[in-house]
Design a protein around this motif. Structure first.
Motif, PDB file in Angstrom:
ATOM      1  N   LEU A   1      28.339  33.975  60.257  1.00 22.45           N
ATOM      2  CA  LEU A   1      28.886  34.137  58.899  1.00 22.45           C
ATOM      3  C   LEU A   1      29.752  32.939  58.508  1.00 22.45           C
ATOM      4  O   LEU A   1      29.780  32.532  57.347  1.00 22.45           O
ATOM      5  N   TYR A   2      30.420  32.356  59.484  1.00 23.12           N
ATOM      6  CA  TYR A   2      31.224  31.152  59.229  1.00 23.12           C
ATOM      7  C   TYR A   2      30.322  29.985  58.828  1.00 23.12           C
ATOM      8  O   TYR A   2      30.588  29.290  57.846  1.00 23.12           O
ATOM      9  N   GLU A   3      29.239  29.785  59.577  1.00 25.45           N
ATOM     10  CA  GLU A   3      28.379  28.640  59.260  1.00 25.45           C
ATOM     11  C   GLU A   3      27.567  28.858  57.984  1.00 25.45           C
ATOM     12  O   GLU A   3      27.100  27.896  57.381  1.00 25.45           O
ATOM     13  N   GLU A   4      27.444  30.100  57.565  1.00 23.06           N
ATOM     14  CA  GLU A   4      26.786  30.397  56.282  1.00 23.06           C
ATOM     15  C   GLU A   4      27.760  30.343  55.105  1.00 23.06           C
ATOM     16  O   GLU A   4      27.374  30.591  53.954  1.00 23.06           O
TER      17      GLU A   4
ATOM     18  N   VAL B   1      30.529  42.357  54.856  1.00 23.60           N
ATOM     19  CA  VAL B   1      30.049  41.030  54.453  1.00 23.60           C
ATOM     20  C   VAL B   1      28.527  40.966  54.435  1.00 23.60           C
ATOM     21  O   VAL B   1      27.927  40.335  53.561  1.00 23.60           O
ATOM     22  N   THR B   2      27.870  41.626  55.413  1.00 24.63           N
ATOM     23  CA  THR B   2      26.412  41.484  55.568  1.00 24.63           C
ATOM     24  C   THR B   2      25.607  42.608  54.931  1.00 24.63           C
ATOM     25  O   THR B   2      24.425  42.416  54.612  1.00 24.63           O
TER      26      THR B   2
ATOM     27  N   GLU C   1      33.653  46.646  61.046  1.00 30.03           N
ATOM     28  CA  GLU C   1      33.657  47.076  59.649  1.00 30.03           C
ATOM     29  C   GLU C   1      33.600  45.860  58.718  1.00 30.03           C
ATOM     30  O   GLU C   1      32.895  45.871  57.695  1.00 30.03           O
ATOM     31  N   LEU C   2      34.313  44.804  59.067  1.00 27.72           N
ATOM     32  CA  LEU C   2      34.283  43.573  58.267  1.00 27.72           C
ATOM     33  C   LEU C   2      32.873  42.986  58.213  1.00 27.72           C
ATOM     34  O   LEU C   2      32.386  42.601  57.145  1.00 27.72           O
ATOM     35  N   ILE C   3      32.211  42.937  59.370  1.00 29.37           N
ATOM     36  CA  ILE C   3      30.844  42.404  59.445  1.00 29.37           C
ATOM     37  C   ILE C   3      29.902  43.220  58.572  1.00 29.37           C
ATOM     38  O   ILE C   3      29.055  42.675  57.868  1.00 29.37           O
TER      39      ILE C   3
END
Length: 420
Positions: free
Chosen positions: A94-97, A213-214, A208-210
């Motif tokens: 997610l960081y690299e995206e 975001v996704t 939960e954060l993942i």
């Protein structure tokens, strides 16, 4: 059946230029010392050199009654090794995206922290490097027990529409217990002194954060993007719910919470209260499936011709972030002690010979994984040192893992000297 790209490659110690007779004798001696001193009833060790497995051997038994011998395809509770096998690869992706920024306040993504004066400015970089000032751990188990008994408002012995999260064989947690965990995390104190203090608190939040975001559940996201692609079929949560042919190694005889031998259900109580699917603990795996992930990391995001993460991403996460604060940590990854190469084995972490570029993580149950890109050496140690009780600390007192690791580095160093 694994695809060709997902298969591990094997070689022998002799093919790697290492005297197998001498090395086996040293490793056997250290493992025997550990078993005889009750550091663990059994363990296994897998080592890869130049992307090929050159050593994989099991020792001892699942328990001290010497009935079930350790087999190479046994499944272990990884404990905190979960942190770099579960949430971390997802966060890296997610960081690299561009969906997460390491230096933005974490509250930008986890909105409930926006109005907490002591948390609103903490960055994801500080959190992952354990430089945030967050408390190390909150014992949520204390909220679900009274007088050594489980409160029925939180855990029941049979499932129902509101109690569907299975924590152990006859234990079902209230579906929304995670909200209580998030509230308590939000209200927890933050130290004003920004220094290295290991904290697993946000790893309970990351799943939960993942998902936010996704749009995918945390478990589905990491399984789809990493475990399935790597052919790591046993790497996952709640193995007792799956039809796996592998034997699961038991952990602790739990006299407080489950009041039974814990086997196939996560040992960590906080992860258990999240239904076994968490970011701080909860993953189970064989040594070989761990090797797939660690070799991908060792090669900075690439394995067997397939790229999973960008090289610069893994390098960023695998480097020391705050050396000026005497903080050895990378982002999520553990690192060698600063100045580790100058220390004797008894004072070093891990072995003194590992390169400064190396990284990995350990787990409370007696697990340890380490990748060294410079020396092309991946080291995986699996045990259930918490059997029958977590009071067994001889694994640490005897420095078994560091001693084992050192044997391979010294053998590799001898081989390199002979080549010159």
């Amino acid at each position: 059946m694994c695809s060709l790209s997902a298969q591990l490659s094997y070689s022998s110690l002799n093919e790697a230029g290492i005297d197998s007779l001498s090395l086996n004798h040293k490793i056997d001696s250290i493992m025997t010392l550990g078993i005889h001193n009750n550091a663990f009833p059994g363990a296994q060790l897998l080592v890869a050199k130049n992307n090929k497995v050159i050593f994989h051997k099991g020792y001892g038994y699942h328990t001290y009654d010497s009935i079930q011998p350790v087999e190479l395809d046994d499944i272990y509770d990884l404990a905190s090794v979960t942190k770099i096998m579960g949430p971390l690869p997802a966060l890296m992706k997610l960081y690299e995206e561009g969906k997460l920024d390491l230096d933005e306040p974490f509250s930008k993504y986890w909105k409930s922290w926006k109005h907490r004066k002591d948390k609103k400015d903490i960055t994801l970089r500080e959190i992952l490097a354990h430089q945030s000032g967050l408390v190390p751990y909150i014992i949520f188990l204390s909220k679900v027990m009274r007088n050594r008994n489980l409160k029925k408002r939180f855990i029941r012995s049979t499932p129902s529409p509101n109690f569907q999260l299975q924590a152990f064989e006859n234990g079902y947690v209230k579906n929304n217990f995670n909200r209580k965990i998030y509230r308590m995390a939000k209200r927890s104190k933050v130290s004003d002194d920004k220094k290295y203090v290991y904290s697993g608190l946000t790893f309970l939040i990351f799943p939960e954060l993942i998902q936010q975001v996704t749009g995918d559940t945390y478990e589905k996201y990491v399984t789809t993007h990493f475990y399935n692609e790597l052919g790591a079929t046993t790497l996952g949560f709640n193995p007792s719910k799956k039809k796996l042919k592998n034997t699961i190694v038991p952990t602790e005889v739990d006299t407080l919470y489950r009041k039974v031998l814990t086997k196939g259900w996560v040992h960590d109580e906080n992860a258990s209260l999240l239904g076994g699917v968490s970011g701080n603990a909860g993953l189970f795996s064989t040594a070989e499936d761990l090797a797939r992930m660690m070799l991908m990391y060792q090669n900075y995001g690439e394995w067997n011709g397939k790229r999973y993460l960008k090289e610069e991403t893994v390098k960023e996460f695998a480097k020391i972030q705050y050396p000026e604060n005497d903080n050895r940590r990378g982002l999520g990854f553990d690192k060698p002690l600063i100045g580790n190469d100058t220390l004797a084995l008894k004072d070093a972490y891990p072995a003194p010979e590992v390169s400064p570029k190396s990284f990995g993580h350990s787990g409370f149950t007696g697990t340890f994984v380490w990748a060294d890109p410079e020396n092309k050496l991946t080291f995986i140690f699996l045990s259930n040192r918490v059997y029958p009780t977590r009071e067994n600390r001889n694994l640490y007192e005897l420095n078994i893992r560091g001693a084992l690791q050192q044997v391979f580095y010294q053998a590799d160093s001898t081989q390199n000297r002979l080549r010159k």
